[in-house]
Design an enzyme around this catalytic site. Structure first.
Site, short mmCIF file in Angstrom:
data_model
loop_
_atom_site.label_atom_id
_atom_site.label_comp_id
_atom_site.label_asym_id
_atom_site.label_seq_id
_atom_site.Cartn_x
_atom_site.Cartn_y
_atom_site.Cartn_z
N GLY A 1 -15.49 -89.70 -64.06
CA GLY A 1 -16.62 -90.58 -63.75
C GLY A 1 -16.92 -91.60 -64.82
O GLY A 1 -18.07 -91.98 -65.03
N GLY B 1 1.47 -94.71 -62.54
CA GLY B 1 1.29 -93.69 -61.52
C GLY B 1 2.41 -92.68 -61.60
O GLY B 1 3.52 -92.95 -61.16
N CYS C 1 -11.68 -97.71 -59.73
CA CYS C 1 -11.91 -96.29 -60.01
C CYS C 1 -12.37 -95.57 -58.76
O CYS C 1 -13.37 -95.96 -58.15
CB CYS C 1 -12.94 -96.09 -61.11
SG CYS C 1 -13.20 -94.34 -61.46
N GLY D 1 -12.00 -96.51 -70.26
CA GLY D 1 -12.86 -97.55 -69.70
C GLY D 1 -14.21 -97.61 -70.40
O GLY D 1 -14.87 -96.59 -70.57
N ILE E 1 -1.01 -98.65 -60.14
CA ILE E 1 -2.21 -98.46 -59.33
C ILE E 1 -3.18 -97.55 -60.08
O ILE E 1 -2.81 -96.94 -61.11
CB ILE E 1 -1.86 -97.78 -57.96
CG1 ILE E 1 -1.23 -96.42 -58.22
CG2 ILE E 1 -0.98 -98.66 -57.11
CD1 ILE E 1 -0.94 -95.59 -56.96
#
Lengths: 266, 303
Positions: free
Chosen positions: B72, B243, B130, B46, B191
């Protein structure tokens, strides 16, 4: 630096090195022609969902020829993965990702070196001691542990550095009673211009780093962190440095102590 | 050989297998270990407009059947991504999907515009899910109204395919997925990691530096599969299932539940060649069953 190989290895030998300490030898069918002291491997256990992740272990020794490499790991049983490794039948398959990390850089020619090992930190430092002997750098080894049974590879170290080896144990069972950092203060106060390499528990490394600052000595430490991918992708194993978070797996595990911020994040 | 090609809106892939964002770095980290050119797409970590430091360590904890992470969204930001990471990815000739996030709707909009303009970016995947940061997307992914609003803005500012990545931890995943589809998103990813935590009983403190984290790995596969199953019955845009996929059989389950493509995350950490084995496994399965196209098994359990 040698690119990492991901390969199936076979457990070919296991020797007891202490009450719960073992040396494992794993044969992999590739020629790993260059490994630096202080580099490590991720060892995958194939035991399903309870031990999902591979575990990082310092490469304690290595030997390669004719398309085969034997990697040695020094392990202490501390949890379920190491307990599994202590019981695994010879001939079992382990998934090996190696070599990983930067390893220790060589000291300048002729420079005196003090090695500070705490407990299983010796696993990362032993090949460095061997390398320093080869390079002819005058080397003293300070090795501390909780008790004498946690001091492993003693005869091997004596073979390498002879009298230049001092022990410290917290129970006083061998060498000086107390911490290895007490020995370091004694040694460093002799005033010689030496370089430090250290590996051990975080509390020891913090103290070694602070002594290095106080006496203005260059100091390299090898860190241990919870690790996942080993190749710098997941950012799980970061250590806090003055330049921000750095990956223990690929930017380390060896860091210049003066770059690290110690916040008890082990 | 069966035809593995799949289409995700404006995006066409040679096969349905790609990494999950955040588990494959910027791609280059795995170049020594697997043939990246064989992947259906590469999904980056990300990215945000500015570099993000991430959470304090420890950032990961192993648990039964999975790992809990609280990385994070640590990343180098759009500028450094464009100059340091994208050139390598571009020369692979594999569709590049850039996952991204922001702290505000404006940031999502601006990041979508900037990233989609970069040469070689085939699609952007908006992380609205997130679980690990206060302003990491999940607050935008829990209401259909908000998802609708943010999807519209992203689609307007992006000039490439847009994928919306959602969490299953919402009151009604179908309504939220419909909102993204209704605005014209090219695909939905289902997901994200599932909110979780662990406690160190000796220290009497949470294990993770970020306190809570996201559970990934085989433990969440049934949850993810159910989300895909639910959404595909109500939404007519392609779904990327993710997932706990550990092997090709898991991937086939997702395809049969209705996913058009799948992402592999935790499994690559444990066994780097997993994605290649998944591609080969799907191919062999189709061949053995006499299917010509992967599309023939997609959603077959609903028929």
């Amino acid at each position: 630096m040698c690119r990492p190989h991901y390969i199936k290895g076979k457990l070919i030998e296991r020797d007891r090195f202490g009450p719960v300490h073992y040396r494992l030898r794993v044969a992999v069918p590739v020629d790993i022609d260059h490994i630096n002291p202080g580099q490590f491997a991720l060892v995958g256990l194939n035991v399903g969902i309870d031990i999902l992740l591979s575990r990082p272990f310092s490469i304690f020794e290595w030997q390669h020829n004719d398309g085969m490499t034997t990697l040695g790991f020094l392990i202490k049983v501390v949890g379920k993965a190491t307990a599994h490794l202590a019981d695994l039948p010879l001939g079992s398959t382990l998934r090996i990702l190696a070599p990983l990390g930067n390893g220790f850089i060589d000291p300048p020619a002729g420079k005196g070196v003090i090695i500070v090992a705490g407990g299983m930190g010796i696993a990362a430092l032993f090949p460095l001691v061997s390398r320093l002997k080869h390079l002819c750098n005058p080397t003293r080894v300070l090795y501390g542990a909780k008790s004498c049974t946690d001091l492993v590879c003693r005869s091997e170290l004596i073979d390498l550095v002879g009298n230049n080896l001092r022990f410290a144990t917290e129970d006083g069972g061998e060498g000086k009673r107390g911490l290895v950092t007490d020995l370091l203060r004694e040694e460093i106060e002799k005033g010689e211009d030496i370089l430090l390499y250290a590996c051990g528990p975080e509390s020891m490394l913090v103290e070694v780093a602070s002594i290095a600052v106080q006496y203005q000595r260059e100091c390299w430490v090898s860190l241990e962190r919870r690790m996942v991918c080993g190749v710098g992708a997941c950012l799980s194993c970061v250590a806090e440095t003055k330049m921000g978070y750095r990956r223990t797996c690929t930017d380390g595990p060896v860091f210049n102590a003066q770059d690290l911020l110690w916040r008890g994040d082990a | 050989m069966p035809d593995l090609r799949v289409r995700l809106g404006r995006l066409e892939l040679k096969n349905p297998v790609m990494p999950a964002a955040g588990t494959f770095g910027y791609g280059e980290e795995y170049a020594p270990l697997i043939d990246l050119k064989r992947l259906g797409a590469i999904v980056t970590k990300g990215i945000s407009l500015k570099p993000t430091e991430g959470n304090p360590p420890p950032r990961v904890w192993e648990t039964t059947g999975g790992i809990i992470n609280s990385i994070g969204l640590h990343n180098i930001g759009v500028e450094r991504f464009a100059t340091e990471k994208l050139p390598f990815l571009r020369q692979l000739d594999v569709p590049i999907i850039v996952n991204f996030f922001g702290a505000t709707i404006d940031e999502y909009e601006e990041a979508a515009r900037r990233i989609s303009q970069l040469e070689g970016v085939a699609a952007i995947e908006a992380n609205l899910s997130c679980p690990n940061v206060k302003s990491g997307g999940l607050q935008f992914g829990i209401s259909a109204k908000m998802v609708s609003r943010i999807t519209k803005k992203i689609l307007k500012s992006a000039n490439c395919a847009v994928i919306i990545k959602l969490s299953s931890q919402v009151a009604n995943i179908v309504e939220i997925a419909k909102a993204a589809a209704g605005e014209g998103a090219d695909a939905i990813t289902l997901i994200n990691a599932v909110s979780a935590m662990a406690i160190d009983i000796e220290r009497q403190r949470p294990v993770l530096g970020g306190v809570t984290g996201g559970l990934s790995g085989p433990a969440i596969k049934p949850i993810a599969l159910k989300a895909v199953w639910d959404v595909i019955q109500e939404v007519d845009i392609p779904i990327i299932g993710v997932g706990g996929i550990m092997c090709w059989k898991d991937a086939v389950e997702f395809l049969m539940a209705g996913a058009t493509a799948i992402q592999v995350g935790t499994a690559s950490f444990i066994h780097p060649p997993t994605m290649i084995e998944v591609i080969e496994g799907i191919e062999a399965f189709l061949q053995k069953r006499g299917y010509q196209k992967v599309a023939q098994i997609m959603g077959c359990v609903h028929r």
